[in-house]
Design a protein around this motif. Structure first.
Motif, PDB file in Angstrom:
ATOM      1  N   ARG A 201       0.833  -1.208   0.000  1.00  0.00           N
ATOM      2  CA  ARG A 201       0.000   0.000   0.000  1.00  0.00           C
ATOM      3  C   ARG A 201       0.866   1.256   0.000  1.00  0.00           C
ATOM      4  O   ARG A 201       0.525   2.259  -0.644  1.00  0.00           O
ATOM      5  CB  ARG A 201      -0.940   0.003   1.211  1.00  0.00           C
ATOM      6  CG  ARG A 201      -2.051  -1.016   1.140  1.00  0.00           C
ATOM      7  CD  ARG A 201      -3.121  -0.725   2.188  1.00  0.00           C
ATOM      8  NE  ARG A 201      -2.587  -0.857   3.542  1.00  0.00           N
ATOM      9  CZ  ARG A 201      -2.635  -1.970   4.244  1.00  0.00           C
ATOM     10  NH1 ARG A 201      -3.183  -3.071   3.728  1.00  0.00           N
ATOM     11  NH2 ARG A 201      -2.154  -2.015   5.465  1.00  0.00           N
ATOM     12  N   LEU A 202       1.998   1.216   0.725  1.00  0.00           N
ATOM     13  CA  LEU A 202       2.883   2.373   0.781  1.00  0.00           C
ATOM     14  C   LEU A 202       3.476   2.666  -0.595  1.00  0.00           C
ATOM     15  O   LEU A 202       3.509   3.829  -1.036  1.00  0.00           O
ATOM     16  CB  LEU A 202       3.998   2.133   1.795  1.00  0.00           C
ATOM     17  CG  LEU A 202       5.005   3.269   1.983  1.00  0.00           C
ATOM     18  CD1 LEU A 202       4.300   4.522   2.468  1.00  0.00           C
ATOM     19  CD2 LEU A 202       6.106   2.856   2.967  1.00  0.00           C
ATOM     20  N   ARG A 203       3.950   1.634  -1.283  1.00  0.00           N
ATOM     21  CA  ARG A 203       4.492   1.831  -2.629  1.00  0.00           C
ATOM     22  C   ARG A 203       3.400   2.358  -3.569  1.00  0.00           C
ATOM     23  O   ARG A 203       3.663   3.209  -4.429  1.00  0.00           O
ATOM     24  CB  ARG A 203       5.057   0.522  -3.175  1.00  0.00           C
ATOM     25  CG  ARG A 203       6.294   0.019  -2.448  1.00  0.00           C
ATOM     26  CD  ARG A 203       6.847  -1.210  -3.139  1.00  0.00           C
ATOM     27  NE  ARG A 203       7.872  -1.869  -2.356  1.00  0.00           N
ATOM     28  CZ  ARG A 203       9.157  -1.521  -2.342  1.00  0.00           C
ATOM     29  NH1 ARG A 203       9.551  -0.500  -3.078  1.00  0.00           N
ATOM     30  NH2 ARG A 203      10.028  -2.180  -1.603  1.00  0.00           N
ATOM     31  N   ASP A 205       0.800   4.171  -2.712  1.00  0.00           N
ATOM     32  CA  ASP A 205       0.568   5.576  -2.363  1.00  0.00           C
ATOM     33  C   ASP A 205       1.656   6.471  -2.936  1.00  0.00           C
ATOM     34  O   ASP A 205       1.376   7.585  -3.426  1.00  0.00           O
ATOM     35  CB  ASP A 205       0.515   5.736  -0.838  1.00  0.00           C
ATOM     36  CG  ASP A 205      -0.718   5.091  -0.226  1.00  0.00           C
ATOM     37  OD1 ASP A 205      -1.677   4.819  -0.973  1.00  0.00           O
ATOM     38  OD2 ASP A 205      -0.705   4.840   0.996  1.00  0.00           O
ATOM     39  N   ILE A 206       2.901   6.006  -2.877  1.00  0.00           N
ATOM     40  CA  ILE A 206       4.018   6.796  -3.407  1.00  0.00           C
ATOM     41  C   ILE A 206       3.894   6.972  -4.907  1.00  0.00           C
ATOM     42  O   ILE A 206       4.089   8.064  -5.443  1.00  0.00           O
ATOM     43  CB  ILE A 206       5.366   6.141  -3.030  1.00  0.00           C
ATOM     44  CG1 ILE A 206       5.595   6.224  -1.524  1.00  0.00           C
ATOM     45  CG2 ILE A 206       6.509   6.809  -3.788  1.00  0.00           C
ATOM     46  CD1 ILE A 206       6.817   5.469  -1.061  1.00  0.00           C
ATOM     47  N   GLU A 207       3.563   5.879  -5.608  1.00  0.00           N
ATOM     48  CA  GLU A 207       3.435   5.957  -7.063  1.00  0.00           C
ATOM     49  C   GLU A 207       2.318   6.913  -7.458  1.00  0.00           C
ATOM     50  O   GLU A 207       2.474   7.746  -8.360  1.00  0.00           O
ATOM     51  CB  GLU A 207       3.163   4.558  -7.633  1.00  0.00           C
ATOM     52  CG  GLU A 207       2.990   4.519  -9.147  1.00  0.00           C
ATOM     53  CD  GLU A 207       4.231   4.935  -9.903  1.00  0.00           C
ATOM     54  OE1 GLU A 207       4.108   5.352 -11.072  1.00  0.00           O
ATOM     55  OE2 GLU A 207       5.334   4.858  -9.327  1.00  0.00           O
ATOM     56  N   HIS A 208       1.187   6.819  -6.780  1.00  0.00           N
ATOM     57  CA  HIS A 208       0.087   7.742  -7.074  1.00  0.00           C
ATOM     58  C   HIS A 208       0.485   9.181  -6.739  1.00  0.00           C
ATOM     59  O   HIS A 208       0.114  10.117  -7.449  1.00  0.00           O
ATOM     60  CB  HIS A 208      -1.157   7.332  -6.273  1.00  0.00           C
ATOM     61  CG  HIS A 208      -1.760   6.055  -6.746  1.00  0.00           C
ATOM     62  ND1 HIS A 208      -2.649   5.303  -6.005  1.00  0.00           N
ATOM     63  CD2 HIS A 208      -1.590   5.360  -7.897  1.00  0.00           C
ATOM     64  CE1 HIS A 208      -3.001   4.236  -6.670  1.00  0.00           C
ATOM     65  NE2 HIS A 208      -2.368   4.234  -7.827  1.00  0.00           N
ATOM     66  N   GLU A 418      10.436   9.031   7.793  1.00  0.00           N
ATOM     67  CA  GLU A 418      10.314  10.481   7.810  1.00  0.00           C
ATOM     68  C   GLU A 418      10.533  11.060   6.415  1.00  0.00           C
ATOM     69  O   GLU A 418       9.793  11.951   5.965  1.00  0.00           O
ATOM     70  CB  GLU A 418      11.332  11.057   8.786  1.00  0.00           C
ATOM     71  CG  GLU A 418      11.206  12.556   9.011  1.00  0.00           C
ATOM     72  CD  GLU A 418      12.165  13.030  10.085  1.00  0.00           C
ATOM     73  OE1 GLU A 418      11.703  13.356  11.184  1.00  0.00           O
ATOM     74  OE2 GLU A 418      13.387  13.066   9.823  1.00  0.00           O
ATOM     75  N   ARG A 419      11.531  10.539   5.702  1.00  0.00           N
ATOM     76  CA  ARG A 419      11.805  11.008   4.350  1.00  0.00           C
ATOM     77  C   ARG A 419      10.665  10.628   3.400  1.00  0.00           C
ATOM     78  O   ARG A 419      10.294  11.403   2.517  1.00  0.00           O
ATOM     79  CB  ARG A 419      13.125  10.427   3.858  1.00  0.00           C
ATOM     80  CG  ARG A 419      14.351  11.018   4.503  1.00  0.00           C
ATOM     81  CD  ARG A 419      15.600  10.159   4.288  1.00  0.00           C
ATOM     82  NE  ARG A 419      15.692   9.661   2.931  1.00  0.00           N
ATOM     83  CZ  ARG A 419      16.080  10.378   1.887  1.00  0.00           C
ATOM     84  NH1 ARG A 419      16.392  11.652   2.042  1.00  0.00           N
ATOM     85  NH2 ARG A 419      16.146   9.835   0.689  1.00  0.00           N
ATOM     86  N   THR A 420      10.112   9.444   3.590  1.00  0.00           N
ATOM     87  CA  THR A 420       9.000   9.015   2.746  1.00  0.00           C
ATOM     88  C   THR A 420       7.758   9.846   3.016  1.00  0.00           C
ATOM     89  O   THR A 420       7.025  10.225   2.090  1.00  0.00           O
ATOM     90  CB  THR A 420       8.699   7.529   2.992  1.00  0.00           C
ATOM     91  OG1 THR A 420       9.883   6.748   2.744  1.00  0.00           O
ATOM     92  CG2 THR A 420       7.587   7.040   2.071  1.00  0.00           C
TER      93      THR A 420
END
Length: 688
Positions: A201-203, A205-208, A418-420
């Motif tokens: 889900r995190l990946r 969210d990042i891609e979107h 934190e960076r993400t």
């Protein structure tokens, strides 16, 4: 160093360094360059090793630096597990039960030792003499310790080892250890599944998020930093959740369980065993501070060496052409020597931690063993309890060491989180108004009305610009680097939002259209030919995914791609990638032009599209591009004025403003800025 696109200092791209080719809906044929920068090799080198806490500054975005806001970031990281709270409760429950079984087992094993010891004592006693009498006789003879030992022990005079009872206890202990192992396997399996779902889900969210970020965001950040956030940091988060969380819970529970059991067995020995805790902390802190500095030097020199190696391979032809091989070897040896010294010091100092911790562990073990022996001999505790306590003291140091190791891993994971989160919290593009819609096929009339735009409010770039591009016309844009040429077409694409004025497409304000609707009608070819990993057929079809093979071939024939593809062994099934050497730079550019041709857009943008094509191929491409532009409006950014002589309108830009406007002959007759550009390009050639 941050990669900046060509243009005014401190501003994004001007004159063809490329826009984001992944923006949804755009028929973009190329993308920004992907070659590493050699100006700062440390910034983008060392792709094949895992960075750590000490090299984050050097590599522009590696995980491992300390979190600036640890607790808020840690809380948010744990919050990622909220959708999996049911499974997390199961995992924690399994860990707790497993730890309870593990810490209780030594106590039961101690009972088995008592059965053996009691049987040994009982067999040596006269069965006809009651135990109370034996104890009284021992006290009377001055052997009080032996009397206390018999009092504490469950001895039956004349009866040896109770093997049935011993067998039962051993089976129970083995069963507890087996059950604990199965439970730990089960919690590991469940934890792995739920962490993978969280990271999935995190990946996602990042891609979107990346597709919703404005181009300005990418212009102001290092490519390596963004890649690190998307890859290394997410991997680091996964490791922290998957390993650190499980080990931390298990280790903390184990430490607490062992401490409780040690105090249950003997609070005096427990105090002796716990002396090792502050001593271990002092040692780890003392050595850790020194090793951290040495590791910083190690990773600094690692980056320098890897950067040199990357330069050596990337510029191999140039090095050999200038005969600088020996100098590069000398430089390599120098950096390699520095890395050797730094690495040796770092590993030597850090390697002292485990021997020191082991010494403290053995010291504690000796104190516990001696103290336990004395207490058994004095009858103050049973041999089984002493055996169990010694086992607890031996098992105590392992989870303590694991907690220290996990703390570093967790700190690194929180820093990556934190960076993400910074990426996920970045300001997105303005929401689409979607107040209007265009027909499936538009005429392509573009009008700029009093347009103003700047990358930096303190440095105006385009101010009050107005002009129109008629349907089917070719509008060429020329000017010196930084004049605002690429910015102009980026505004048409809505890669950036206007500061003032408006841009109309067939009478509709582009801000009233969704970005997808707008960009789906625009084909864009940049000067940097970007091909995706796949076949030539797939790269051309990227312009329109539902195109048939015949349509792909037709587009290739129209743009002169077919002539060289037919000569390849696998033809259109030839596999290429971003660094493929099987085709030339000019051929790669032709493929991107074929991609735009296949998209059949209403509006065409060519940003130095023929810059990588040789002169002979350029003539062929010009004929193909003339057919491509015949029924659509085209914006052509060009430095070579020979490529835009037939343009209907030529805009000459300087400092964000249109200083001249007209066709080729009209502008030459004006003897102005265009004439000066033309003369600078062709006068030398004419003289030669």
């Amino acid at each position: 160093m941050a990669r900046r696109r060509k243009g005014a200092p401190g501003t994004p791209a001007e004159d063809g360094s490329g826009a984001d080719g992944s923006v949804e809906g755009a028929a973009v044929a190329t993308d920004a360059e992907a070659s590493p920068s050699l100006e700062n090799p440390e910034a983008e080198a060392a792709d094949d090793y895992t960075p750590t806490e000490m090299d984050g500054d050097m590599f522009g975005g590696t995980p491992g630096k300390k979190a600036q806001h640890f607790w808020p970031s840690a809380k948010r990281l744990i919050g990622l597990l909220r959708p999996e709270r049911t499974l997390m409760s199961v995992v924690i429950g399994l860990v707790v039960v497993s730890v309870v079984l593990t810490v209780v087992a030594p106590r039961i094993l101690g009972r088995a030792m008592d059965v053996i010891f009691n049987g040994y004592l009982g067999r040596r006693l006269d069965p006809d003499v009651p135990l109370d009498q034996v104890i009284a006789q021992a006290r009377a003879s001055g052997n009080a310790e032996y009397a206390e030992l018999l009092t504490k022990a469950e001895v039956v005079p004349g009866v040896g080892i109770d093997f049935d009872r011993l067998g039962q206890l051993i089976v129970i202990v083995l069963g507890m250890y087996v059950a604990a192992s199965v439970l730990m396997w089960a919690q590991g399996f469940i934890l792995n599944k739920l962490v993978m779902r969280v990271v999935y889900r995190l990946r996602e969210d990042i891609e979107h998020k990346l597709n919703r970020l404005p181009l300005r965001y990418f212009d102001t950040r290092q490519r390596g930093d963004l890649m690190s956030r998307v890859t290394n940091d997410v991997d680091n988060i996964q490791a922290a959740l998957q390993q650190a969380f499980s080990q931390l819970v298990q280790s903390v529970m184990t430490v607490l369980g062992i401490i409780v059991m040690m105090f249950v067995v003997s609070w005096q020995l427990a105090l002796v065993a716990l002396v090792s805790l502050p001593l271990s902390g002092i040692i780890a802190g003392f050595i850790g501070v020194r090793s951290q500095k040495l590791f910083a030097a190690q990773w600094k020199n690692t980056g320098a060496l890897n950067g040199h190696v990357e330069e050596s391979y990337s510029g191999l032809e140039l090095i050999r052409a200038y005969g600088r091989g020996e100098e590069m070897l000398v430089e390599f040896d120098d950096r390699n020597e520095k890395l050797y010294k730094a690495s040796f010091g770092a590993q030597f100092v850090s390697g002292m931690i485990m021997p020191a911790m082991t010494f403290v562990s053995y010291l504690s073990y000796v104190l516990v063993a001696v103290g336990g022996g004395l207490r058994v001999a004095s009858g103050q505790m049973t041999l089984g309890d002493a055996t169990a306590f010694i086992q607890y003291s031996r098992e105590f140091t392992q989870p303590v060491s694991e907690i220290a190791s996990v703390a570093n891993m967790l700190q690194s994971g929180v820093a990556s989180a934190e960076r993400t989160f910074e990426l996920l919290d970045a300001d997105e593009e303005e929401a689409d108004a979607a107040a209007a819609a265009l027909p499936e096929r538009t005429e392509g009339r573009v009008v700029f009305e009093d347009v103003s735009f700047s990358y930096d409010p303190a440095e105006p770039l385009i101010e009050h610009l107005s002009f129109s591009a008629e349907p089917g016309h070719t509008v060429a844009i020329v000017g010196h680097t930084g004049a605002g040429k690429t910015t102009l077409v980026n505004l048409v694409m809505r890669f950036y939002e206007l500061d003032g004025g408006r841009i109309l497409l067939d009478g509709t304000d582009v801000r009233d259209l969704t970005r997808h609707d707008l960009r789906s009608r625009i084909g864009m070819v940049l000067q940097d030919a970007w091909l995706f990993e796949g076949t030539i057929r797939e790269n051309i079809r990227y312009g329109r995914l539902d195109a048939t093979d015949d349509e792909v071939v037709a587009a290739a024939q129209a743009t002169m791609v077919d002539r060289f593809v037919r000569q390849l062994p696998d033809g259109y099934d030839t596999v290429v990638d971003t660094e493929s050497g099987s085709i030339s730079a000019g051929e790669r550019q032709l493929i991107t032009i074929a991609r735009a041709f296949l998209a059949s857009p209403s509006l065409l943008i060519l940003d130095e599209a023929t810059s990588s094509v040789d002169t002979r191929t350029e003539l062929l491409v010009q004929h193909a591009m003339a057919a491509l532009r015949s029924d659509r409006t085209s914006f052509v950014i060009a430095h070579r004025l020979s490529t835009i002589r037939d343009a209907h309108t030529i805009l000459v830009m300087a400092d964000g403003a249109i200083v001249e406007q007209g066709n080729h002959e009209q502008l030459l007759a004006q003897q102005g800025a265009y004439h000066a550009l033309y003369e600078s390009q062709f006068k030398g050639a004419t003289t030669a």
